[in-house]
Design an enzyme around this catalytic site. Structure first.
Site, short mmCIF file in Angstrom:
data_model
loop_
_atom_site.label_atom_id
_atom_site.label_comp_id
_atom_site.label_asym_id
_atom_site.label_seq_id
_atom_site.Cartn_x
_atom_site.Cartn_y
_atom_site.Cartn_z
N HIS A 108 47.39 33.12 53.42
CA HIS A 108 47.69 32.51 52.01
C HIS A 108 47.47 33.78 50.60
CE1 HIS A 108 46.64 30.48 48.25
NE2 HIS A 108 45.41 31.00 48.26
N ASN A 158 49.02 33.34 42.73
CA ASN A 158 48.29 32.27 43.82
C ASN A 158 48.80 31.04 43.62
OD1 ASN A 158 47.05 30.60 45.14
ND2 ASN A 158 44.77 31.57 44.78
N CYS A 199 43.76 25.27 48.64
CA CYS A 199 44.84 26.51 49.17
C CYS A 199 45.05 26.68 50.54
CB CYS A 199 44.26 27.66 48.57
SG CYS A 199 43.93 27.92 46.85
O1 UT7 Z 1 42.97 30.66 46.52
C1 UT7 Z 1 41.68 30.80 47.04
C2 UT7 Z 1 40.90 31.00 45.77
N1 UT7 Z 1 40.98 32.12 44.97
C3 UT7 Z 1 40.70 33.49 45.54
O2 UT7 Z 1 40.84 33.81 46.62
C4 UT7 Z 1 40.22 34.43 44.49
C5 UT7 Z 1 39.04 35.22 44.95
N2 UT7 Z 1 38.73 36.00 43.93
C6 UT7 Z 1 39.43 37.42 43.47
O3 UT7 Z 1 40.47 37.40 43.81
C7 UT7 Z 1 38.59 38.20 42.50
O4 UT7 Z 1 37.53 37.96 42.36
C8 UT7 Z 1 39.04 38.26 41.16
C9 UT7 Z 1 40.51 38.61 41.15
C10 UT7 Z 1 38.99 36.71 40.81
C11 UT7 Z 1 38.37 39.04 40.19
O5 UT7 Z 1 38.05 40.23 40.63
P1 UT7 Z 1 36.81 41.19 40.62
O6 UT7 Z 1 36.94 42.27 41.33
O7 UT7 Z 1 35.63 40.21 41.63
O8 UT7 Z 1 36.10 41.16 39.46
P2 UT7 Z 1 35.04 40.43 38.63
O9 UT7 Z 1 35.20 39.07 38.63
O10 UT7 Z 1 33.75 41.01 39.05
O11 UT7 Z 1 35.16 41.15 37.16
C12 UT7 Z 1 35.09 42.63 37.01
C13 UT7 Z 1 35.42 42.60 35.14
C14 UT7 Z 1 34.32 41.81 34.41
O12 UT7 Z 1 33.94 42.56 33.35
P3 UT7 Z 1 32.50 43.28 33.42
O13 UT7 Z 1 31.60 42.13 33.52
O14 UT7 Z 1 32.54 44.18 34.53
O15 UT7 Z 1 32.37 43.77 31.98
C15 UT7 Z 1 35.34 40.84 34.07
O16 UT7 Z 1 34.82 40.26 32.67
O17 UT7 Z 1 36.57 42.27 35.16
C16 UT7 Z 1 36.68 41.45 33.92
N3 UT7 Z 1 37.76 40.56 34.01
C17 UT7 Z 1 38.93 40.81 33.39
N4 UT7 Z 1 39.31 41.80 32.82
C18 UT7 Z 1 40.89 41.88 32.38
C19 UT7 Z 1 37.60 39.39 34.64
N5 UT7 Z 1 39.08 38.76 34.46
C20 UT7 Z 1 39.88 39.61 33.76
C21 UT7 Z 1 41.01 39.65 33.60
N6 UT7 Z 1 41.49 40.87 32.71
N7 UT7 Z 1 41.89 38.73 33.52
#
Ligand code: UT7
Length: 332
Positions: A259, A289, A118
């Site tokens: 980004h 992204n 990225c």
């Molecule tokens: O380009 C450079 C690389 N990428 C990035 O910069 C991405 C960096 N990371 C992020 O943007 C965020 O960490 C994410 C958007 C990927 C995730 O957001 P988060 O607030 O960190 O959520 P999480 O991973 O802690 O997940 C929270 C909950 C989980 O459920 P439980 O364990 O709380 O029951 C996940 O299973 O959300 C669930 N979850 C979803 N729910 C619905 C994860 N993906 C999804 C989804 N739809 N697509």
């Protein structure tokens, strides 16, 4: 001495290209266990573009480059350097850059790919600048082009909803500019850039395949929370260093073009430096992204709608797999 001239890499034109098919969050709800509400709340993404089989990284790159050349008032014959930032090349080799070069009918100069995920576009801009400042090359096409949809595990809801496909390109030209200057007299072109890598973070964001290991292309794997923490916590070092190298502060910026991975990361990075929301270019809601393509796609949007104008001070900034991260300040 202020009367002296020196070479600077000046932006001459910007262009972009997106696949034809737009996929909304609602549409993803029918294929994976997710919701429009979750995606918008956690990321800001509302839609993304997904390439058809006949739309590849090079065809998108060629289309973006054509627009950038037109906006620059130049033809392919004027270009002697093509740098394509991509992690999703058409083939393992030859490089996507040489395919773009051939697609545009350029038969001279040099073309190569650069892979910093990225952060690829920031790395490519900084690399092309060094070629132009050395005097070895005169005009560069710097492209960020990706088809991340091809390396997504469409059954993994934690990654597949986040990414999209697309390409953006800028034309940089080596021009004599005043060596120094303050305020409105700052020279045009790239004023400073700062790049970093730290390979110990590999496991947080990687693709689980490749020619020398699995002999497959593989799928993207990410510990989203860890990447998020690093992105908002630590990458500001390159921004601070780039401001210091130019002798300006965040308050002098006209536009911050980070980004486009996650709205919350973008907002947090801007807030750290006191950059007001109206100076931040945000396109993640429309494109998702798109990795190395995200910054040039955002630049194209902000140039086309009249926000970024000649003379404006613009910072670009990104973090990607590796980790790799970097920032650059450009006087448009
Ligand atoms: O380009 C450079 C690389 N990428 C990035 O910069 C991405 C960096 N990371 C992020 O943007 C965020 O960490 C994410 C958007 C990927 C995730 O957001 P988060 O607030 O960190 O959520 P999480 O991973 O802690 O997940 C929270 C909950 C989980 O459920 P439980 O364990 O709380 O029951 C996940 O299973 O959300 C669930 N979850 C979803 N729910 C619905 C994860 N993906 C999804 C989804 N739809 N697509």
């Amino acid at each position: 001495m202020s009367g002296d001239l020196r070479l600077r890499a000046v932006v001459k034109g910007v262009g972009s290209a997106l696949p034809k098919r737009c996929v909304t969050n609602k549409e993803l709800e029918s294929t994976v266990d997710t919701s429009d509400e979750w995606i918008v709340q956690r990321t800001g993404i509302k839609q993304r573009y997904i390439a058809a089989d006949d739309e590849t990284t090079s065809t998108l790159g060629i289309a973006a480059a054509r627009v950038a050349l037109e906006r620059a008032g130049l033809t392919p014959d004027d270009i002697d350097l093509v740098v394509c930032a991509t992690s999703t090349p058409d083939y393992t080799f030859p490089s996507t850059a040489t395919m773009i070069q051939a697609g545009l009918g350029i038969t001279r100069g040099v073309a190569f790919d650069l892979q910093a995920v990225c952060a690829g576009f920031v790395f490519a801009v900084s690399t092309a600048e060094k070629f132009l400042l050395s005097g070895s090359h005169k005009r560069a096409l710097v492209i960020g082009a990706e088809t991340f949809s091809r390396i997504l595990d469409w059954e993994d809801r934690t990654t597949c909803v986040l990414f999209g496909d697309g390409a953006g390109a800028i034309v940089l030209e080596a021009q004599e500019q005043p060596d120094q200057g303050q305020g409105d007299n700052l020279p045009r072109g790239i004023l400073a850039s700062c790049l970093r890598s730290d390979g110990k973070h590999r496991a947080k964001l990687y693709v689980d395949g490749g020619p020398s290991t699995t002999k497959t292309v593989g799928f993207l794997r990410m510990e989203g929370k860890e990447v998020f923490k690093f992105a908002v916590g630590q990458v500001t070092d390159v921004m601070a260093e780039t401001f210091a190298a130019c002798g300006i502060t965040a308050q002098d910026l006209d536009w911050f073009v980070p980004h486009q991975a996650n709205r919350r990361i973008i907002d947090a990075s801007a807030q750290k430096f006191g950059i007001p929301p109206e100076k931040v270019v945000t396109t993640v809601q429309d494109h998702g992204n798109t990795s190395a393509a995200s910054i040039p796609l955002a630049l194209a949007v902000a140039c086309d709608d009249g926000r970024i104008k000649p003379g404006d001070l613009v910072m670009i900034e990104a973090i990607g797999g590796g980790f790799t991260w970097g920032a650059a300040i450009i006087r448009w």
